[in-house]
Every structure is written in structure tokens, then in C-alpha cells.
Write a protein that holds these residues in place. Structure first.
Motif, mmCIF file in Angstrom:
data_model
loop_
_atom_site.group_PDB
_atom_site.id
_atom_site.type_symbol
_atom_site.label_atom_id
_atom_site.label_comp_id
_atom_site.label_asym_id
_atom_site.label_seq_id
_atom_site.Cartn_x
_atom_site.Cartn_y
_atom_site.Cartn_z
ATOM 1 N N PRO A 53 11.472 -2.673 -4.795
ATOM 2 C CA PRO A 53 10.901 -2.351 -6.110
ATOM 3 C C PRO A 53 9.436 -2.738 -6.165
ATOM 4 C CG PRO A 53 12.266 -4.320 -6.255
ATOM 5 C CD PRO A 53 12.473 -3.750 -4.877
ATOM 6 N N ALA A 54 8.692 -2.044 -7.010
ATOM 7 C CA ALA A 54 7.272 -2.350 -7.162
ATOM 8 C C ALA A 54 7.109 -3.744 -7.747
ATOM 9 C CB ALA A 54 6.605 -1.325 -8.068
ATOM 10 N N GLY A 55 6.093 -4.460 -7.272
ATOM 11 C CA GLY A 55 5.836 -5.809 -7.770
ATOM 12 C C GLY A 55 4.461 -5.899 -8.379
ATOM 13 N N GLU A 56 4.152 -7.081 -8.894
ATOM 14 C CA GLU A 56 2.824 -7.248 -9.478
ATOM 15 C C GLU A 56 1.792 -7.242 -8.369
ATOM 16 O OE1 GLU A 56 3.891 -11.687 -8.831
ATOM 17 O OE2 GLU A 56 4.944 -9.881 -9.472
ATOM 18 N N PRO A 57 0.612 -6.728 -8.613
ATOM 19 C CA PRO A 57 -0.404 -6.680 -7.569
ATOM 20 C C PRO A 57 -0.878 -8.076 -7.215
ATOM 21 C CG PRO A 57 -1.364 -6.036 -9.668
ATOM 22 C CD PRO A 57 0.117 -6.176 -9.892
ATOM 23 N N SER A 58 -1.258 -8.237 -5.973
ATOM 24 C CA SER A 58 -1.884 -9.485 -5.536
ATOM 25 C C SER A 58 -3.305 -9.166 -5.129
ATOM 26 C CB SER A 58 -1.111 -10.099 -4.356
ATOM 27 O OG SER A 58 -1.122 -9.209 -3.262
ATOM 28 N N GLY A 59 -4.105 -10.209 -4.900
ATOM 29 C CA GLY A 59 -5.491 -9.961 -4.519
ATOM 30 C C GLY A 59 -6.270 -9.364 -5.675
ATOM 31 N N GLY A 60 -6.964 -8.266 -5.413
ATOM 32 C CA GLY A 60 -7.697 -7.589 -6.463
ATOM 33 C C GLY A 60 -9.170 -7.960 -6.456
ATOM 34 N N PRO A 61 -9.930 -7.390 -7.373
ATOM 35 C CA PRO A 61 -11.375 -7.575 -7.349
ATOM 36 C C PRO A 61 -11.814 -9.018 -7.461
ATOM 37 C CG PRO A 61 -10.758 -5.762 -8.813
ATOM 38 C CD PRO A 61 -9.496 -6.465 -8.422
ATOM 39 N N GLY A 62 -11.061 -9.826 -8.185
ATOM 40 C CA GLY A 62 -11.495 -11.202 -8.376
ATOM 41 C C GLY A 62 -11.063 -12.159 -7.299
ATOM 42 N N ALA A 63 -10.327 -11.652 -6.323
ATOM 43 C CA ALA A 63 -9.803 -12.537 -5.289
ATOM 44 C C ALA A 63 -10.888 -12.901 -4.288
ATOM 45 C CB ALA A 63 -8.635 -11.865 -4.573
ATOM 46 N N ALA A 64 -10.735 -14.073 -3.685
ATOM 47 C CA ALA A 64 -11.702 -14.503 -2.673
ATOM 48 C C ALA A 64 -11.606 -13.621 -1.442
ATOM 49 C CB ALA A 64 -11.435 -15.962 -2.293
ATOM 50 N N ARG A 65 -12.700 -13.563 -0.676
ATOM 51 C CA ARG A 65 -12.752 -12.716 0.510
ATOM 52 C C ARG A 65 -13.131 -13.555 1.725
ATOM 53 N NH1 ARG A 65 -9.946 -8.433 -1.298
ATOM 54 N NH2 ARG A 65 -10.766 -7.719 -3.295
ATOM 55 N N GLY A 66 -12.937 -12.956 2.902
ATOM 56 C CA GLY A 66 -13.370 -13.555 4.142
ATOM 57 C C GLY A 66 -12.599 -14.810 4.505
ATOM 58 N N LEU A 67 -13.285 -15.698 5.254
ATOM 59 C CA LEU A 67 -12.643 -16.913 5.736
ATOM 60 C C LEU A 67 -12.178 -17.793 4.589
ATOM 61 C CD1 LEU A 67 -11.867 -18.647 8.180
ATOM 62 C CD2 LEU A 67 -14.149 -19.689 8.062
ATOM 63 N N SER A 68 -12.943 -17.820 3.490
ATOM 64 C CA SER A 68 -12.545 -18.657 2.362
ATOM 65 C C SER A 68 -11.211 -18.205 1.794
ATOM 66 C CB SER A 68 -13.626 -18.629 1.272
ATOM 67 O OG SER A 68 -13.797 -17.315 0.769
ATOM 68 N N LEU B 127 -5.509 -6.368 0.460
ATOM 69 C CA LEU B 127 -5.280 -4.984 0.055
ATOM 70 C C LEU B 127 -4.419 -4.878 -1.192
ATOM 71 C CD1 LEU B 127 -4.582 -3.336 3.537
ATOM 72 C CD2 LEU B 127 -6.720 -3.334 2.238
ATOM 73 N N SER B 128 -3.896 -6.016 -1.646
ATOM 74 C CA SER B 128 -2.968 -6.020 -2.774
ATOM 75 C C SER B 128 -1.794 -5.085 -2.509
ATOM 76 C CB SER B 128 -3.688 -5.603 -4.066
ATOM 77 O OG SER B 128 -2.850 -5.836 -5.188
ATOM 78 N N ALA B 129 -1.287 -5.116 -1.247
ATOM 79 C CA ALA B 129 -0.231 -4.178 -0.852
ATOM 80 C C ALA B 129 0.720 -4.829 0.142
ATOM 81 C CB ALA B 129 -0.853 -2.925 -0.250
ATOM 82 N N PRO B 130 1.418 -5.906 -0.264
ATOM 83 C CA PRO B 130 2.301 -6.566 0.697
ATOM 84 C C PRO B 130 3.439 -5.687 1.188
ATOM 85 C CG PRO B 130 2.632 -7.418 -1.529
ATOM 86 C CD PRO B 130 1.402 -6.572 -1.567
ATOM 87 N N ARG B 131 3.985 -4.832 0.312
ATOM 88 C CA ARG B 131 5.075 -3.957 0.755
ATOM 89 C C ARG B 131 4.589 -2.967 1.803
ATOM 90 N NH1 ARG B 131 7.620 -0.741 -3.765
ATOM 91 N NH2 ARG B 131 5.443 -0.519 -4.391
ATOM 92 N N ALA B 132 3.411 -2.399 1.597
ATOM 93 C CA ALA B 132 2.883 -1.429 2.545
ATOM 94 C C ALA B 132 2.590 -2.074 3.894
ATOM 95 C CB ALA B 132 1.621 -0.781 1.973
ATOM 96 N N VAL B 133 1.944 -3.246 3.872
ATOM 97 C CA VAL B 133 1.645 -3.929 5.136
ATOM 98 C C VAL B 133 2.936 -4.329 5.841
ATOM 99 C CG1 VAL B 133 0.560 -5.968 6.153
ATOM 100 C CG2 VAL B 133 -0.605 -4.726 4.314
ATOM 101 N N LEU B 134 3.921 -4.791 5.088
ATOM 102 C CA LEU B 134 5.222 -5.136 5.668
ATOM 103 C C LEU B 134 5.858 -3.924 6.330
ATOM 104 C CD1 LEU B 134 7.734 -6.901 6.093
ATOM 105 C CD2 LEU B 134 8.346 -6.463 3.698
ATOM 106 N N GLY B 135 5.880 -2.794 5.643
ATOM 107 C CA GLY B 135 6.477 -1.590 6.213
ATOM 108 C C GLY B 135 5.745 -1.108 7.448
ATOM 109 N N LEU B 136 4.414 -1.113 7.401
ATOM 110 C CA LEU B 136 3.633 -0.685 8.562
ATOM 111 C C LEU B 136 3.817 -1.635 9.742
ATOM 112 C CD1 LEU B 136 0.309 0.445 6.833
ATOM 113 C CD2 LEU B 136 2.000 1.904 7.977
#
Length: 396
Positions: free
Chosen positions: A192-207, A80-89
Motif C-alpha cells: 500500500p502507498a505510504g507517507e512520503p519520506s525525504g522531500g525538499p526539506g530533507a538533508a542531502r549528501g553526506l550529512s 527519492l522519497s520512494a522506498p517501495r520503488a527502490v525496494l522493488g528495483l
């Protein structure tokens, strides 16, 4: 490199609170909760009517759930490119789940509450480390000093919870757990806001889930951490029991445990120069060597005059290896895989080995008593060539 905490103007806004201070608050809040969970959750379960076998079954189920839930939470944060959000939730969900201990009774309901808590709580520490390492790349503060806030909070929470339980009953421990986890959710929102992770070019699924395991230094690190951190299992499971059998009083035993944590805090707060000089390989070799010394000597003596200096070595056996781990992960893992890598390391490099060695510690203690510490010394000895192998991969 900037100091981790700097004086702020008296009339400054929230934006002027340093990134290091915000991350320190995050660690303080979560380890406040853990400082109550570790010593008092078994007593909470027993107070709700579970017998020792049922308490063990509930705790074991939670441990098994965390091994899987941690990496899944880390992968979700990266996807999701949202580690802070997942951490908070996750922290908010954990607070809600923990409140269930105030209402649940009976084995099945308490098992369900603890499984829900374990699902939510599993990603909290790995994601905290991931977002903190990302912030260090941008703001250049000292990880050790920030992480020390968590260790200090752990001690204070354990002391506060002991007094609260004595005065108000066991439910007060649950309230403190909920407050710590809710505070963690709030602290995540202040990061504080950080650089995004993941994103469109990131691998998906089990890989994508297994992608960090394709990083050779990470695979080597998993082995080193499993050996060194797993060597603490006998101490955590039977240290108090062994010392009680040797005639040491509860107050003295408590002081021995506190000495180890205080030494860990000292390394985190003031060991920056040592950490910089040794680097990750030197820190891991130090942890392994001191583990051989610590566990071998602890197998031979229950004399408090010797145990107190041996407990100071906790700064090396746990603290130095933890700092080495953060250095390696921060160096070799790309931001897009940071949450997944931290969670995989927490599960495979520490959690799995700790669980296996805890199970092995029962038969070891039954057969050899304090001599079971020798097995932990052997693990640390095996960590020396494993660390050398890690060094070759890092240099390659």
C-alpha cells in the motif's frame, strides 16, 4: 488495535487485501530466497569449480559489499522519497544478478556475479522493515506476526531446496533463489502507498547519509544490537562443526537448528502480549540475560536433552532483540530517515559485528573448541549496561 489478518469478502478486489497481508507476502518472498541462499549458495559456488578458499573469498567479498551497499540503498530510498520503488528495483536487480550463477564459471566471473547480487540484495531487508514500520503507524497491525511469515518461508524454502537439489541438481537452488527474489519485487509493487519520506526539506549528501547517527537512542541501540546479535556469530560459524565433533548426527543437528527457528516464529506469532508488557528495554534485557545463559550452557554441554531447551532460547536471544530494535527505530527515527536508519543499523549494528565476531570465532574454536561460546556469553553480559544506557537516553 486491528488484527494483522482479517477475513476478506470472497468477491473482494486486490484493494481489500489487508496491508498486513501484503507486508507478510513481502517478507515471505524475500526470506524464501534467503532460505535457499544461506544453506546452498556455498555449494553452488563449489559446484561451479571453486575450491574452499575461493568460496570463502567470494562470500567474504559479498559481505563487505553489503556493509556499504545497504546504507547507500537506504539513503537513495529516502532521497527519492520512494522506498517501495527502490525496494522493488533492488529485488528485481538481485533476481537478475542471481540468474548469473546459471551461466558463470571460474573464480572471477562468479566473484563478479556475487558482488552484483550483494549490491542489489543489501537494501532489501532494511527497506522492508522501514516500509513495514511506516505501515504500522498508519494501519496498527502487529509487526511480529507479519515478520513470522518470513521465518516460516525460510524453513520451507530450505526444505524444498534440499529436495530439489537432490532430485534436479544444484542449478535448481539457483532457480529457487531467482524465483524468491522476483517474488519480492512483485510483492513490493503490491504494498500500500505510504507517507512520503525525504522531500525538499530533507538533508542531502553526506550529512543526510549520517543524519540518523545524530539520534542518541540509535547510537546506543547500535551498541546493544552489535553485542547481542553479534554473539550469535560463533553459533552460526561453528555450531554444526562443534556438534558433529561431539558425535551428533546430521538429522539431530538439523532438528536443533529448526528448534531455534520454530521458537523464534512462536514469539513472533504469539508473543504480542509479552512484547507489549516488556517494551524495548525489557526485551533487550531479556535477550542479554538469556544470551548469557544460552551460550554459557552451550559451552558446557553437547547433550541433546539439554541442547533442545537451550535452542528454544533463540526466541529471546535473536527474536526478542529484533523486536526491541524495531520498536526503538519506529519510535525515534523520523520517516524521512527511515530507510537510511534501518540500513545503517543492519550494517553497523548487526552486519559489522557479525563479520568481526565470525573472524574471531575461527581462532576461538581452534584454541578452545566449544569453550568459545563463553566469549559470546561475555558479549551478552556487556549488553546489560549498554541496554541500561539506552534506557536512560530513551527516557531523557
Amino acid at each position: 488495535m486491528a488484527a494483522p489478518f482479517t477475513r476478506q469478502p470472497r468477491h473482494g478486489s486486490l484493494r481489500k487485501v489487508t496491508p498486513a497481508a501484503r507486508h507478510a507476502l513481502l517478507y515471505a518472498a524475500q526470506f524464501f530466497a534467503f532460505g535457499v541462499i544461506l544453506p546452498f549458495l556455498p555449494a553452488v559456488l563449489a559446484g561451479r569449480g571453486l575450491d574452499p578458499a575461493e568460496v570463502a573469498a567470494v562470500l567474504a567479498a559479498g559481505s563487505a559489499v553489503r556493509l556499504v551497499a545497504g546504507p547507500l540503498g537506504g539513503r537513495l530510498a529516502d532521497a527519492l522519497s520512494a522506498p517501495r520503488a527502490v525496494l522493488g528495483l533492488a529485488a528485481a536487480a538481485a533476481a537478475l544478478a542471481a540468474s548469473g550463477f546459471l551461466l558463470a564459471a571460474g573464480f572471477l566471473l562468479l566473484l563478479l556475479v556475487h558482488v552484483a547480487l550483494s549490491l542489489a540484495i543489501a537494501p532489501i531487508v532494511p527497506l522492508s522493515d522501514a516500509v513495514t514500520l511506516g505501515a504500522i503507524r498508519r494501519h496498527s497491525f502487529d509487526y511480529g506476526r507479519v515478520r513470522a511469515a518470513g521465518s516460516v518461508a525460510f524453513i520451507l524454502a530450505a526444505l524444498l531446496a534440499g529436495q530439489a537439489v537432490a532430485l534436479l541438481g544444484m542449478d535448481s537452488a539457483v532457480v529457487l533463489i531467482v524465483l524468491g527474489l522476483a517474488g519480492t519485487a512483485g510483492a513490493a509493487l503490491l504494498l500500500p502507498a505510504g507517507e512520503p519520506s525525504g522531500g525538499p526539506g530533507a538533508a542531502r549528501g553526506l550529512s543526510a547519509f549520517l543524519a540518523p547517527l545524530g539520534i542518541p537512542p540509535l547510537r546506543r541501540l547500535l551498541v546493544v544490537s552489535a553485542l547481542i546479535q553479534g554473539s550469535h556469530a560463533f553459533y552460526y560459524a561453528f555450531g554444526t562443526i562443534h556438534w558433529q565433533a561431539a558425535g551428533l548426527g546430521a538429522g539431530l543437528i538439523g532438528a536443533l537448528w529448526a528448534t531455534g527457528v520454530v521458537a523464534e516464529i512462536a514469539l513472533f506469532l504469539w508473543g504480542r502480549g509479552v512484547v507489549a508488557r516488556l517494551g524495548p528495554l525489557g526485551l533487550s534485557l531479556l535477550a542479554a540475560a538469556m544470551g548469557v545463559l544460552r551460550w554459557g550452557a552451550t559451552a558446557l554441554t553437547t547433550d541433546p536433552l539439554l541442547l533442545f531447551p537451550l535452542q528454544i532460547l533463540h526466541a529471546a536471544t535473536f527474536g526478542a532483540q529484533h523486536l526491541a530494535t524495531m520498536q526503538v527505530l519506529g519510535r525515534v527515527v523520523p520517516p524521512a530517515q527511515a530507510g537510511t536508519a534501518q540500513a545503517l543499523h543492519a550494517s553497523l549494528g548487526a552486519g559489522l559485528s557479525m563479520g568481526v565476531m565470525t573472524l574471531a570465532s575461527g581462532p576461538l574454536y581452534a584454541a578452545f573448541g566449544g569453550g568459545g561460546y563463553w566469549a559470546m556469553a561475555v558479549l551478552c553480559l556487556a549488553a546489560v549496561p549498554a541496554t541500561v544506557a539506552l534506557g536512560r537516553v530513551l527516557k531523557g
